[in-house]
Design an enzyme around this catalytic site. Sequence first.
Site, PDB file in Angstrom:
ATOM      1  N   HIS A  12      -4.847   8.915   1.829  1.00 55.34           N
ATOM      2  CA  HIS A  12      -4.476   7.895   2.824  1.00 55.34           C
ATOM      3  C   HIS A  12      -3.999   8.593   4.095  1.00 55.34           C
ATOM      4  CE1 HIS A  12      -3.033   3.600   3.537  1.00 55.34           C
ATOM      5  NE2 HIS A  12      -2.653   4.260   4.626  1.00 55.34           N
ATOM      6  N   HIS A  14      -4.784   8.446   8.337  1.00 62.55           N
ATOM      7  CA  HIS A  14      -5.451   7.832   9.488  1.00 62.55           C
ATOM      8  C   HIS A  14      -5.772   8.894  10.534  1.00 62.55           C
ATOM      9  CE1 HIS A  14      -4.745   3.568   8.416  1.00 62.55           C
ATOM     10  NE2 HIS A  14      -3.683   4.057   7.784  1.00 62.55           N
ATOM     11  N   ASP A  16      -6.520   8.539  13.714  1.00 65.90           N
ATOM     12  CA  ASP A  16      -5.871   8.359  15.018  1.00 65.90           C
ATOM     13  C   ASP A  16      -4.358   8.522  14.964  1.00 65.90           C
ATOM     14  OD1 ASP A  16      -5.626   6.013  13.579  1.00 65.90           O
ATOM     15  OD2 ASP A  16      -6.068   4.677  15.253  1.00 65.90           O
ATOM     16  N   GLY A 170      -3.775  -2.353   9.805  1.00 65.98           N
ATOM     17  CA  GLY A 170      -3.050  -2.910  10.946  1.00 65.98           C
ATOM     18  C   GLY A 170      -1.864  -3.721  10.464  1.00 65.98           C
ATOM     19  N   HIS A 197      -4.942  -2.071   2.637  1.00 67.83           N
ATOM     20  CA  HIS A 197      -3.522  -1.998   2.999  1.00 67.83           C
ATOM     21  C   HIS A 197      -2.856  -3.311   2.579  1.00 67.83           C
ATOM     22  CE1 HIS A 197      -4.480   1.386   5.654  1.00 67.83           C
ATOM     23  NE2 HIS A 197      -3.190   1.527   5.935  1.00 67.83           N
ATOM     24  N   GLU A 200       2.793  -3.370   2.198  1.00 65.47           N
ATOM     25  CA  GLU A 200       3.446  -2.329   2.994  1.00 65.47           C
ATOM     26  C   GLU A 200       4.648  -2.892   3.737  1.00 65.47           C
ATOM     27  OE1 GLU A 200       2.438   0.854   6.607  1.00 65.47           O
ATOM     28  OE2 GLU A 200       1.011  -0.750   6.156  1.00 65.47           O
ATOM     29  N   ASP A 278      -0.160   9.230   5.416  1.00 69.50           N
ATOM     30  CA  ASP A 278      -0.419   8.075   6.275  1.00 69.50           C
ATOM     31  C   ASP A 278      -0.857   8.547   7.658  1.00 69.50           C
ATOM     32  OD1 ASP A 278      -0.754   5.407   6.831  1.00 69.50           O
ATOM     33  OD2 ASP A 278       1.367   4.959   7.095  1.00 69.50           O
TER      34      ASP A 278
END
EC number: 3.5.4.4
Length: 331
Positions: A12, A14, A16, A170, A197, A200, A278
């Site tokens: 997991h 990301h 960006d 998101g 996701h 969370e 993350d």
Amino acid sequence: MNFKKLPKIELHCHLDGSLRVDTILDIAKKDNIPLPSYNEKELINYVSIMDDCNSLDEYLNKFFIPNKVMQTKENLKRIAFELLEDVAADNVKYIEVRFAPLLHVEKGLNIEEIIESVLEGIKEAEKLYDIKGNLILGCMRNMDIPSAFEVVKKGAKFIGKGVVAIDLCGGEEPHFPGKYVEVLKLAKEYGYRITIHAGEAGVGENVLEAINLLNAERIGHGIYIKNCAEAYKLVKEKNIPLEVCPTSNLHTKAFESYETHPFMDFLKDDIKITINTDNMTVSNTTITKELEMLNKFCGLSIEDYKTIYLNSVEAAFTTKEAKKRLKKFVE
């Protein structure tokens, strides 16, 4: 215990949220992209959680600047390559990178070009380092449903060529899975694996719905199953792996400290826990740092590490042959 030397798996992460700050500066200067500061020590405050953060939404604001420099094929390829280079240096043997293609269309790239560029960066790094990578495509929940269908349809041609799964990411609203039933049904028909996701930001019921309505095989975060007995029971019964990201959970104020994070309780109860970053830059972390913090504050043992590693092997969206290779690192 030297966690740096131990083999690791990242499921997991990301893209960006994991850029090098000096790369952001370099690209911004090259492409004439305005930044709030061109001083690395100052810029880091805009892309990383340095002191405090009050919510998931505030955390997500840190992605604005990185995405500005991720709008050309050259830049996307470079950033993907550098991420694998960085995690390989942390002794990560396998990584699943996730990103949302539609965040990178500002300068006219189409979805296929965007995905292809990231895959090129991953493959280039694989040639140079002892690491393998796959790609998870994200559909942003703040975009409309047709956008999600577009990502699923246009990304399908890359299944078997580096793309392995689809994700919804998101901000998290209660009962969001119901909106995406048809999108994920189509994704499954194409052959995507499914990770969502959910749980969370305080809504354990979303995990229940992600599994029952969307056929989620893994859950991103999922920590709020602790507040939903039905979701907890389902995750345990179905052996649904949780992609837990402890430092990120602290930053988004899901929990106040490592000590109060439920991951160790989950682990002891045979929930299939995996440990992940993350966002390496936003949360200023690595897998090694995550393990070190859990060892320091929660008593994570070498046996726990091995359990987590093997959970990650089993949860990985990769081939049986690749899983055999990964298991050998801890045998």
